[in-house]
Design a protein around this motif. Structure first.
Motif, mmCIF file in Angstrom:
data_model
loop_
_atom_site.group_PDB
_atom_site.id
_atom_site.type_symbol
_atom_site.label_atom_id
_atom_site.label_comp_id
_atom_site.label_asym_id
_atom_site.label_seq_id
_atom_site.Cartn_x
_atom_site.Cartn_y
_atom_site.Cartn_z
ATOM 1 N N UNK A 38 0.880 -1.106 -0.035
ATOM 2 C CA UNK A 38 -0.081 -0.101 -0.176
ATOM 3 C C UNK A 38 0.606 1.363 0.077
ATOM 4 N N UNK A 39 0.436 2.351 -0.481
ATOM 5 C CA UNK A 39 0.959 3.525 -0.304
ATOM 6 C C UNK A 39 0.453 4.111 0.866
ATOM 7 N N UNK A 40 1.421 5.002 1.512
ATOM 8 C CA UNK A 40 1.098 5.641 2.922
ATOM 9 C C UNK A 40 1.537 7.272 2.710
ATOM 10 N N UNK A 41 0.932 7.648 3.795
ATOM 11 C CA UNK A 41 1.479 9.209 3.928
ATOM 12 C C UNK A 41 1.940 9.446 5.233
ATOM 13 N N UNK A 42 3.204 9.831 5.316
ATOM 14 C CA UNK A 42 3.647 10.207 6.787
ATOM 15 C C UNK A 42 2.930 11.010 7.361
ATOM 16 N N UNK A 43 2.899 10.679 8.646
ATOM 17 C CA UNK A 43 2.050 11.350 9.894
ATOM 18 C C UNK A 43 0.477 11.067 9.888
ATOM 19 N N UNK A 44 0.107 10.187 8.927
ATOM 20 C CA UNK A 44 -1.227 9.871 8.911
ATOM 21 C C UNK A 44 -1.239 8.251 8.576
ATOM 22 N N UNK A 45 -2.220 7.592 9.057
ATOM 23 C CA UNK A 45 -2.457 6.099 9.038
ATOM 24 C C UNK A 45 -3.974 6.162 8.541
ATOM 25 N N UNK A 46 -4.120 4.898 7.779
ATOM 26 C CA UNK A 46 -5.703 4.551 7.384
ATOM 27 C C UNK A 46 -6.532 4.409 8.645
ATOM 28 N N UNK A 47 -7.457 5.124 8.773
ATOM 29 C CA UNK A 47 -8.151 5.199 10.022
ATOM 30 C C UNK A 47 -8.893 3.512 10.235
ATOM 31 N N UNK A 48 -9.280 3.054 9.169
ATOM 32 C CA UNK A 48 -9.937 1.635 9.419
ATOM 33 C C UNK A 48 -8.969 0.363 9.858
ATOM 34 N N UNK A 49 -7.541 0.733 9.360
ATOM 35 C CA UNK A 49 -6.558 -0.168 9.452
ATOM 36 C C UNK A 49 -5.937 0.029 10.977
ATOM 37 N N UNK A 50 -6.041 1.427 11.350
ATOM 38 C CA UNK A 50 -5.687 1.902 12.624
ATOM 39 C C UNK A 50 -6.544 0.921 13.756
ATOM 40 N N UNK A 51 -7.714 1.161 13.517
ATOM 41 C CA UNK A 51 -8.885 0.579 14.500
ATOM 42 C C UNK A 51 -8.786 -1.043 14.266
ATOM 43 N N UNK A 52 -8.425 -1.430 13.205
ATOM 44 C CA UNK A 52 -8.406 -3.128 13.068
ATOM 45 C C UNK A 52 -7.137 -3.494 13.874
ATOM 46 N N UNK A 53 -6.130 -2.859 13.958
ATOM 47 C CA UNK A 53 -4.926 -3.420 14.378
ATOM 48 C C UNK A 53 -4.858 -3.224 15.929
ATOM 49 N N UNK A 54 -5.581 -2.107 16.374
ATOM 50 C CA UNK A 54 -5.787 -1.768 18.116
ATOM 51 C C UNK A 54 -6.888 -2.387 18.462
ATOM 52 N N UNK A 55 -7.982 -2.575 18.059
ATOM 53 C CA UNK A 55 -9.246 -3.109 18.609
ATOM 54 C C UNK A 55 -9.656 -4.549 18.010
ATOM 55 N N UNK A 56 -8.824 -4.897 17.103
ATOM 56 C CA UNK A 56 -9.290 -6.503 16.262
ATOM 57 C C UNK A 56 -10.072 -5.949 15.160
ATOM 58 N N UNK A 57 -10.657 -7.316 14.575
ATOM 59 C CA UNK A 57 -11.297 -7.374 13.506
ATOM 60 C C UNK A 57 -12.894 -6.621 13.355
ATOM 61 N N UNK A 58 -13.300 -6.577 14.641
ATOM 62 C CA UNK A 58 -14.833 -6.076 14.640
ATOM 63 C C UNK A 58 -14.965 -4.610 14.099
ATOM 64 N N UNK A 59 -16.234 -4.156 14.426
ATOM 65 C CA UNK A 59 -16.368 -2.981 13.895
ATOM 66 C C UNK A 59 -15.536 -1.934 14.494
ATOM 67 N N UNK A 60 -15.546 -0.696 13.811
ATOM 68 C CA UNK A 60 -14.833 0.464 14.381
ATOM 69 C C UNK A 60 -15.685 0.997 15.572
#
Length: 62
Positions: A38-60
């Motif tokens: 994936x292409x990324x932007x410094x200082x920002x991260x995809x919101x959906x991926x952030x929530x997935x990695x921190x809280x698991x596979x469930x809903x945001x």
């Protein structure tokens, strides 16, 4: 429409961590995304991926 990316200020606030640590976490998540092609932007991260990695596979969590 909600922004698809979360910034360090928002990460720091949501996790109750320092802004430098939020940047470190964003860098780590972006490295994972880049490894997946994936292409990324410094200082920002995809919101959906952030929530997935921190809280698991469930809903945001809001």
């Amino acid at each position: 429409m909600e922004n698809k990316f979360i910034r360090a200020d928002d990460v720091a606030r949501e996790l109750s961590v320092s802004k430098p640590y939020a940047y470190k976490l964003i860098r780590r998540l972006n490295d994972e995304l880049e490894a997946q092609g994936f292409i990324t932007i410094a200082g920002r991260v995809n919101r959906q991926y952030f929530h997935k990695r921190l809280y698991g596979e469930g809903k945001e969590i809001e």
